[in-house]
Enzyme design. Structure first.
Site, PDB file in Angstrom:
ATOM      1  N   ARG A 293     -77.681  85.629 -10.199  1.00 22.38           N
ATOM      2  CA  ARG A 293     -77.761  86.431  -8.986  1.00 22.38           C
ATOM      3  C   ARG A 293     -76.655  86.032  -8.013  1.00 22.38           C
ATOM      4  O   ARG A 293     -75.989  86.879  -7.430  1.00 22.38           O
ATOM      5  CB  ARG A 293     -79.125  86.253  -8.303  1.00 22.38           C
ATOM      6  CG  ARG A 293     -79.248  87.035  -7.016  1.00 22.38           C
ATOM      7  CD  ARG A 293     -80.102  86.258  -6.008  1.00 22.38           C
ATOM      8  NE  ARG A 293     -80.064  86.905  -4.726  1.00 22.38           N
ATOM      9  CZ  ARG A 293     -79.139  86.676  -3.797  1.00 22.38           C
ATOM     10  NH1 ARG A 293     -78.171  85.828  -3.997  1.00 22.38           N
ATOM     11  NH2 ARG A 293     -79.180  87.301  -2.644  1.00 22.38           N
TER      12      ARG A 293
ATOM     13  N   HIS B 124     -72.192  87.244  -4.908  1.00 19.50           N
ATOM     14  CA  HIS B 124     -71.085  86.656  -4.157  1.00 19.50           C
ATOM     15  C   HIS B 124     -69.744  86.754  -4.865  1.00 19.50           C
ATOM     16  O   HIS B 124     -68.737  86.316  -4.335  1.00 19.50           O
ATOM     17  CB  HIS B 124     -71.398  85.191  -3.835  1.00 19.50           C
ATOM     18  CG  HIS B 124     -72.649  85.048  -3.043  1.00 19.50           C
ATOM     19  ND1 HIS B 124     -72.794  85.517  -1.755  1.00 19.50           N
ATOM     20  CD2 HIS B 124     -73.856  84.518  -3.365  1.00 19.50           C
ATOM     21  CE1 HIS B 124     -74.021  85.267  -1.325  1.00 19.50           C
ATOM     22  NE2 HIS B 124     -74.685  84.668  -2.280  1.00 19.50           N
TER      23      HIS B 124
END
Length: 130
Positions: free
Chosen positions: A79, A84
């Site tokens: 994730r 990011h």
């Protein structure tokens, strides 16, 4: 007392993993690598799985530790890489995840979900049936 969201998180993981697998069913890797819509759908499913795993680890750490048969840290790590590092998503890793890791997750989740139900039942007052 706060609401127990653990079953919801596990259900979200189950549904998103099933969705991701269905999106690529019958698809060759080369076709997946050329199909941006399917890539986006699978990536979104992974984000849902990973967000639910993160919520479980943060809010129900004991449960996550007791169910180490699920790769909680790997899911959280995926994730973070997606959220990011969006422009650096490795589609080979996404493909491998949906081909190998998600089917394994789908095999293990029903038992883990059952344990969550049992824990919730045990936490209720004894006068309420489960």
């Amino acid at each position: 007392m706060s609401e127990n969201r653990l079953p919801d998180y596990l259900d979200h993981m189950q549904q998103a993993a099933a969705d991701a697998c269905s999106f690529v069913k019958g698809l060759a890797k080369e076709d997946f690598l050329q199909d941006k819509r399917t890539q986006q759908a699978v990536i979104m499913s992974l984000i849902i799985i990973e967000e639910a795993a993160t919520k479980t680890m943060d809010g129900y750490a004991g449960f996550a530790q007791a169910h180490a048969e699920l790769p909680w840290r790997n899911m959280r790590g995926m994730r973070n890489r997606i959220a990011h590092g969006y422009f650096d998503i490795n589609l080979d890793v996404v493909w491998d995840t949906v081909q190998a890791a998600l089917p394994e997750l789908l095999k293990r989740l029903p038992t883990v979900r059952q344990h969550a139900d049992q824990e919730e039942c045990n936490d209720r007052a004894s006068d309420k049936p489960c």
